[in-house]
Design a protein around this motif. Structure first.
Motif, PDB file in Angstrom:
ATOM      1  N   PRO A 185      -4.773  10.512  -4.083  1.00 40.22           N
ATOM      2  CA  PRO A 185      -4.775   9.963  -2.721  1.00 40.22           C
ATOM      3  C   PRO A 185      -5.220   8.501  -2.662  1.00 40.22           C
ATOM      4  CG  PRO A 185      -5.966  12.051  -2.822  1.00 40.22           C
ATOM      5  CD  PRO A 185      -5.685  11.658  -4.231  1.00 40.22           C
ATOM      6  N   THR A 186      -4.524   7.737  -1.822  1.00 36.18           N
ATOM      7  CA  THR A 186      -4.946   6.367  -1.519  1.00 36.18           C
ATOM      8  C   THR A 186      -5.571   6.382  -0.124  1.00 36.18           C
ATOM      9  OG1 THR A 186      -2.824   5.828  -0.487  1.00 36.18           O
ATOM     10  CG2 THR A 186      -3.049   5.351  -2.852  1.00 36.18           C
ATOM     11  N   ILE A 187      -6.698   5.690  -0.007  1.00 36.67           N
ATOM     12  CA  ILE A 187      -7.412   5.621   1.275  1.00 36.67           C
ATOM     13  C   ILE A 187      -7.422   4.152   1.701  1.00 36.67           C
ATOM     14  CG2 ILE A 187      -9.586   6.109   2.476  1.00 36.67           C
ATOM     15  CD1 ILE A 187      -8.197   8.649   1.297  1.00 36.67           C
ATOM     16  N   GLY A 188      -6.793   3.864   2.818  1.00 36.39           N
ATOM     17  CA  GLY A 188      -6.624   2.471   3.217  1.00 36.39           C
ATOM     18  C   GLY A 188      -7.654   1.992   4.215  1.00 36.39           C
TER      19      GLY A 188
ATOM     20  N   ALA B  58       0.838  -1.208   0.000  1.00 30.95           N
ATOM     21  CA  ALA B  58       0.000   0.000   0.000  1.00 30.95           C
ATOM     22  C   ALA B  58       0.876   1.263   0.000  1.00 30.95           C
ATOM     23  CB  ALA B  58      -0.919  -0.010   1.212  1.00 30.95           C
ATOM     24  N   LYS B  59       1.982   1.213   0.728  1.00 31.20           N
ATOM     25  CA  LYS B  59       2.897   2.360   0.785  1.00 31.20           C
ATOM     26  C   LYS B  59       3.541   2.584  -0.587  1.00 31.20           C
ATOM     27  CE  LYS B  59       6.462   4.215   3.853  1.00 31.20           C
ATOM     28  NZ  LYS B  59       7.575   4.512   2.987  1.00 31.20           N
ATOM     29  N   LYS B  60       3.936   1.476  -1.218  1.00 29.87           N
ATOM     30  CA  LYS B  60       4.555   1.557  -2.555  1.00 29.87           C
ATOM     31  C   LYS B  60       3.568   2.152  -3.569  1.00 29.87           C
ATOM     32  CE  LYS B  60       6.842  -1.835  -4.932  1.00 29.87           C
ATOM     33  NZ  LYS B  60       7.251  -3.251  -5.080  1.00 29.87           N
ATOM     34  N   VAL B  61       2.324   1.690  -3.489  1.00 29.44           N
ATOM     35  CA  VAL B  61       1.291   2.215  -4.398  1.00 29.44           C
ATOM     36  C   VAL B  61       1.112   3.709  -4.141  1.00 29.44           C
ATOM     37  CG1 VAL B  61      -1.183   2.173  -4.962  1.00 29.44           C
ATOM     38  CG2 VAL B  61       0.059   0.019  -4.656  1.00 29.44           C
TER      39      VAL B  61
ATOM     40  N   ASN C 131      -0.283   2.035   7.502  1.00 28.48           N
ATOM     41  CA  ASN C 131      -0.203   3.468   7.786  1.00 28.48           C
ATOM     42  C   ASN C 131       0.425   4.295   6.657  1.00 28.48           C
ATOM     43  OD1 ASN C 131      -0.758   5.602   9.419  1.00 28.48           O
ATOM     44  ND2 ASN C 131       1.048   5.345  10.724  1.00 28.48           N
ATOM     45  N   GLY C 132       0.800   3.618   5.566  1.00 29.02           N
ATOM     46  CA  GLY C 132       1.479   4.336   4.487  1.00 29.02           C
ATOM     47  C   GLY C 132       0.538   4.945   3.466  1.00 29.02           C
ATOM     48  N   CYS C 133      -0.770   4.797   3.667  1.00 27.02           N
ATOM     49  CA  CYS C 133      -1.744   5.376   2.732  1.00 27.02           C
ATOM     50  C   CYS C 133      -1.915   6.865   3.035  1.00 27.02           C
ATOM     51  CB  CYS C 133      -3.092   4.676   2.866  1.00 27.02           C
ATOM     52  SG  CYS C 133      -3.045   2.941   2.394  1.00 27.02           S
ATOM     53  N   ASP C 134      -2.532   7.579   2.087  1.00 22.69           N
ATOM     54  CA  ASP C 134      -2.758   9.016   2.291  1.00 22.69           C
ATOM     55  C   ASP C 134      -3.891   9.287   3.276  1.00 22.69           C
ATOM     56  OD1 ASP C 134      -0.794  10.022   0.382  1.00 22.69           O
ATOM     57  OD2 ASP C 134      -2.076   9.119  -1.140  1.00 22.69           O
ATOM     58  N   GLY C 135      -4.754   8.300   3.447  1.00 18.16           N
ATOM     59  CA  GLY C 135      -5.865   8.464   4.381  1.00 18.16           C
ATOM     60  C   GLY C 135      -6.361   7.115   4.841  1.00 18.16           C
ATOM     61  N   GLN C 136      -7.335   7.123   5.735  1.00 16.91           N
ATOM     62  CA  GLN C 136      -7.897   5.884   6.280  1.00 16.91           C
ATOM     63  C   GLN C 136      -9.418   5.959   6.227  1.00 16.91           C
ATOM     64  OE1 GLN C 136      -6.042   3.213   7.290  1.00 16.91           O
ATOM     65  NE2 GLN C 136      -4.158   4.336   6.802  1.00 16.91           N
TER      66      GLN C 136
END
Ligand code: KIV
Length: 271
Positions: A206-209, A196-199, A214-219
């Motif tokens: 923004p990536t929302i996980g 997810a961090k690599k993506v 914790n490496g995404c732009d949001g949760q």
């Protein structure tokens, strides 16, 4: 009210800006007016009217049964309660997989009938044409990769996705495609944190996980899960911020007791 007191709405551009500044994006689901009002006023940037409504609102085991009409009903209620957050609405199973024309028609119904601000679709290259067609109508699109619950019968399990190299490479290619065609963001569900961090570092949007580290732009979390309204769902990725199941149960027990003992209503509570 003066212009200065007006609430500034979150847009897809706001989310892009938050990614650029390295400020994390807070997202939650909502399915009704009262909950959306609380969630919005508390300050999340994005509210998802998720097809998880099929589970937590309608009681189905999977997200497959919920219909486009059901989603529009939930989204209409959420939109009425929201003053600031961006409202994204899930296209439900069966409303976009047929072909790109069907996908566009479903997305237009959501935008026109609910007042939502964007739609979300599950999948990668196999729905590229549909995503492009929806985008061409001026409708913002959010992608969803990794564990895509609408495909649960293909996966056979809700286990972590993309642990093996081949699936991880495919996911990375799909993430880049979503970025290139013009999606404004993507959900990454239940994939290894390192992937997810690599993506997140490889795409401009923004990536929302959810269960993606914790490496995404949001949760994002399902609001019923994080508030503990559901007490029978405890995946590792879930942090419970309240135990509303216990609080609500106690309140209902006390109410029932008071009614049965004639304690409620009192004289003060009567006319
Ligand atoms: O439907 C939903 O609630 C979702 C989130 C889990 C991302 O898609």
């Amino acid at each position: 009210m003066s212009v200065h007191n007006e609430i500034k709405r979150v847009t897809t551009h706001t989310l892009q800006e938050l990614k650029r500044k390295g400020e994390k994006i807070a997202c939650l689901t909502s399915y009704d007016y009262s909950m959306a009002k609380i969630v919005d006023a508390a300050g999340v940037e994005l509210i998802l009217v998720g097809d998880s409504a099929s589970n937590v609102m309608a009681g189905y085991e999977t997200t497959l049964p919920i219909t486009l009409d059901n989603m529009i009903y939930h989204a209409q209620a959420v939109v009425k309660g929201v003053k600031r957050a961006l409202v994204v609405v899930d296209l439900p199973f069966g409303s976009y997989q047929g072909n790109s024309e069907e996908a566009l028609r479903s997305a237009i119904r959501i935008m026109k009938e609910s007042g939502g601000h964007a739609v979300k679709l599950e999948g990668g290259i196999e729905i590229k044409e549909s995503i492009e067609r929806i985008l061409s109508a001026g409708i913002p699109v959010m992608g969803h990769l990794g564990l895509t619950p609408q495909s649960i019968y293909k996966f056979g399990t809700y286990a972590v996705r993309a642990k093996e190299d081949e699936e991880a490479e495919q996911l990375m290619a799909n993430a880049k495609m979503l970025d290139e065609v013009g999606c404004f963001g993507m959900v990454l569900e239940k994939i290894p944190a390192i992937l997810a961090k690599k993506v997140t570092e490889s795409v401009n949007i923004p990536t929302i996980g959810i269960g993606a580290g914790n490496g995404c732009d949001g949760q994002i979390l399902v609001v019923h899960d994080m508030l503990g309204i559901n007490n029978d769902f405890s995946p590792r990725f879930l942090r419970r911020y309240a135990d509303l199941h216990a609080i609500m149960t106690e309140a209902v027990i006390n109410y029932t007791k008071d009614v049965k003992s004639s304690d409620f209503p009192s004289t003060k509570e009567s006319y």
